[in-house]
Design a protein around this motif. Structure first.
Motif, PDB file in Angstrom:
ATOM      1  N   TYR A 103       0.505  -1.357  -0.293  1.00  0.00           N
ATOM      2  CA  TYR A 103      -0.137   0.134   0.085  1.00  0.00           C
ATOM      3  C   TYR A 103       0.725   1.397   0.059  1.00  0.00           C
ATOM      4  O   TYR A 103       0.549   2.194  -0.204  1.00  0.00           O
TER       5      TYR A 103
ATOM      6  N   TRP B  15      -6.311   7.822   3.686  1.00  0.00           N
ATOM      7  CA  TRP B  15      -6.089   7.395   3.258  1.00  0.00           C
ATOM      8  C   TRP B  15      -4.988   6.875   4.102  1.00  0.00           C
ATOM      9  O   TRP B  15      -4.786   5.834   4.602  1.00  0.00           O
TER      10      TRP B  15
ATOM     11  N   SER C 155       0.483   4.335  -2.166  1.00  0.00           N
ATOM     12  CA  SER C 155      -0.096   5.783  -1.369  1.00  0.00           C
ATOM     13  C   SER C 155       0.420   6.675  -2.055  1.00  0.00           C
ATOM     14  O   SER C 155       1.389   7.820  -2.039  1.00  0.00           O
TER      15      SER C 155
ATOM     16  N   LEU D  98      -5.222   3.619   5.694  1.00  0.00           N
ATOM     17  CA  LEU D  98      -3.781   2.978   6.088  1.00  0.00           C
ATOM     18  C   LEU D  98      -3.800   2.286   7.113  1.00  0.00           C
ATOM     19  O   LEU D  98      -3.296   1.180   7.558  1.00  0.00           O
TER      20      LEU D  98
END
Lengths: 62, 395
Positions: free
Chosen positions: B156, B300, B160, B304
Motif C-alpha cells: 500500500y 488514505w 499511496s 492505511l
C-alpha cells in the motif's frame, strides 16, 4: 429509512461507541473531564471537535 | 486501488470500469491509459509520459495516441468538446481533472498498477522468534535501508498518495530496502512479542536475509530510534544515518506526567476509533501527521492504519513507541549523521530532533519549514529535504 432516521441511527451508534470509549478512558485516566478533553483533543476543525465532544457529553462525560 | 469519479468506479486490480455498477467494456490499453491518468491527476502528463508508461516506450503514432485518448473520454461519458474529465492542455499534454475518491483495496495481493518506474520485489525472512517479516527491495544504486515506522505496508505504501512520492524518489538513486515490522503490514500480525528490542531484531533479520554488508539507514519517526540502536550495536555495517522527524524519548519518557496522561488517553481513543471507518478521532489523529495534507491524503493515511494492523496491535505498537528511550546510545554513534526535522511537527516536537542532533557526535541538523510529520511531495520543504539527503548520501 428516511435521512432523519439514518441520522438518528448514526447518532445512537456514536453514543454507544462514545460510551464504550468513555469506559476505557476512565480506566486509564479516572479523573478525565470534558474540559480536559476539549483542551487537549488534537482535532483542529472546530465543528468536528464539537461534534466529537458532543458524543462524549451525551455518553455522560462532564 | 479503487477510484471513483462521477458515476464511475475504476478498479485497478480487477481491471474493471463500472458505470453505476455496470461494467463498461474497455480495451486493455485504454484501461491502462485511464488508470495512469487518474493516478497522475495531480499533474499534466505529456505524450512522452504516456508512451513510456502505457506503451512501454514503443513507437506510437500521434493518431494512435489521440484515438486512445478519445476512447478513454468516450468510456467515461466525456468527449473532445466537453473535456469535462480529461482535459487537453495545448502543447503540454493531458490531465484528468475530474474529482476523484480513492479507496484501498481490501485484498492484500494488490497487483502493481501501471505508471511506476520501478517494480519492488517482496520477500520474507524470519525473526529469531520465528515471525515472518516482509521486506522489499527496489531501485539501483548505493544501499539505503529504511527502518520501519508507525504502521507500514510494503504494497500500500508503494502506491499511496502519502508515501509513494518519497519512496519512489529514494529508489531513483538508491537500492532501497524496506520492511514491515512485526505485527503490521505484510509481516505476521499475530505475534507474541511487540517491543522495541523486537523491532531492532526485525531489522537485523532483514539485513541478514539480504546479505548486505554496508549501507546507509533512513529512520523516520520511531524508525530513527531503531536506526540509532542498530548503528550502535553494528557500527561496521552502517555507513551513514539519516534521521527525519525522529526522537530519542517517546511521549512517556519526556519527563512530564501531563504528556504521559495525554498519551494514555489518545491511545485509548485510538483503540476505539480503529474499527470505525468514519471515526472523527482517526481522521483527526491522521490529520495531526499531515496538517497540510489533502483530504484524500488524510483519508488514505487513516485507512492505511486501519487496514495494516488490528486495534490491539496498533495500541501495543503505540505503547512501545511512547516508551522508547535511546538517549544513552546517542553519544556512542560513530557514523556520519544527518538529522532533519519539520519546524512545526505536531507529532514529534522540533525539540526532539534538536536534542538528537545535539547529542550525536558531529551530527548535522537541518530544520525544514513544514508542519507535516510525514513530508508531502510538492510542499516547499520537500526540495530542501532531498537536496540535503541526496548531498549527504552522495559524499
Amino acid at each position: 429509512m428516511t435521512s432523519r432516521e439514518t441520522q438518528d441511527t448514526a447518532m445512537t451508534g456514536q453514543i454507544d461507541a462514545a460510551q464504550a470509549a468513555l469506559q476505557e478512558l476512565r480506566r486509564v485516566q479516572p479523573n478525565i473531564s470534558l474540559a480536559w478533553l476539549a483542551g487537549n483533543l488534537p482535532i483542529r476543525d472546530d465543528s468536528e471537535r464539537e461534534h466529537y465532544l458532543q458524543a462524549f457529553r451525551k455518553a455522560g462525560l462532564t | 486501488m479503487l477510484f471513483s469519479f462521477k458515476d464511475f468506479a475504476l478498479d485497478g486490480e480487477r481491471r474493471e470500469l463500472r458505470a453505476r455498477g455496470t461494467i463498461v467494456p474497455v480495451e486493455p490499453q485504454v484501461f491502462d491509459l485511464l488508470v495512469y491518468l487518474v493516478e497522475n491527476r495531480d499533474r499534466v502528463v505529456s505524450k512522452d509520459d504516456l508512451i513510456a508508461s502505457v506503451w512501454g516506450g514503443r513507437v506510437v503514432s500521434d493518431s494512435t495516441l489521440d484515438s486512445r485518448i478519445n476512447a478513454v473520454r468516450k468510456a467515461i461519458g466525456d468527449n473532445g468538446e466537453k473535456q469535462e474529465l480529461v482535459r487537453t492542455i495545448a502543447r503540454k499534454g493531458i490531465r484528468f481533472v475530474g474529482s476523484v475518491q480513492q479507496k484501498l483495496d481490501r485484498q492484500v495481493a494488490a497487483v502493481p498498477l501501471s505508471g511506476f518506474a520501478h517494480k519492488q520485489e517482496i520477500s520474507f525472512c524470519r525473526s529469531p522468534e520465528k515471525n515472518n517479516i516482509a521486506y522489499a527491495a527496489v531501485g539501483s544504486g548505493p544501499l539505503l535501508v529504511k527502518t520501519a515506522n508507525w504502521l507500514t505496508h510494503l504494497e500500500y505504501d508503494w502506491e499511496s498518495p502519502v508515501w509513494s512520492p518519497l519512496l519512489q524518489r529514494l529508489a531513483q538513486k538508491n537500492r532501497l530496502i524496506r520492511y514491515d515490522s512485526r505485527g503490521n503490514g505484510l509481516s505476521d500480525r499475530d505475534v507474541e512479542e511487540i517491543s522495541f528490542e523486537g523491532f531492532v531484531r526485525d531489522l537485523v533479520a532483514v539485513v541478514e536475509a539480504t546479505k548486505i554488508e554496508r549501507f546507509a539507514i533512513l529512520g523516520i519517526s520511531q524508525g530513527a530510534a531503531i536506526a540509532i540502536a542498530y548503528a550502535v550495536s553494528q557500527p561496521e555495517k552502517v555507513s551513514k544515518l539519516v534521521l527525519y522527524g525522529g526522537y530519542a524519548k517517546g511521549r512517556n519518557r519526556r519527563g512530564s506526567t501531563e504528556e504521559a496522561d495525554k498519551a494514555r488517553v489518545f491511545l485509548s481513543l485510538l483503540h476505539h476509533g480503529w474499527g470505525d471507518e468514519h471515526s472523527a478521532y482517526m481522521r483527526a489523529f491522521s490529520a495531526v501527521f499531515l496538517p497540510n495534507g489533502s483530504p484524500e491524503q488524510i483519508k488514505w493515511f487513516a485507512d492505511l492504519q486501519r487496514t495494516t494492523t488490528t486495534a490491539e496491535n496498533a495500541a501495543r505498537i503505540r505503547n512501545v513507541c511512547d516508551g522508547i528511550d535511546v538517549t544513552e546510545l546517542l553519544p556512542k554513534i560513530r557514523v556520519p549523521t544527518l538529522v532533519l526535522h519539520a519546524r512545526h511537527d505536531n507529532v514529534v516536537p522540533l525539540e526532539q530532533g534538536r536534542s538528537l542532533a545535539a547529542s550525536i557526535p558531529h551530527a548535522r541538523f537541518v530544520t525544514l519549514e513544514s508542519d507535516n510529520h510525514v513530508l508531502l511531495a510538492g510542499e516547499p520543504a520537500w526540495d530542501k529535504f532531498f537536496l540535503e539527503v541526496e548531498a549527504f548520501l552522495a559524499t
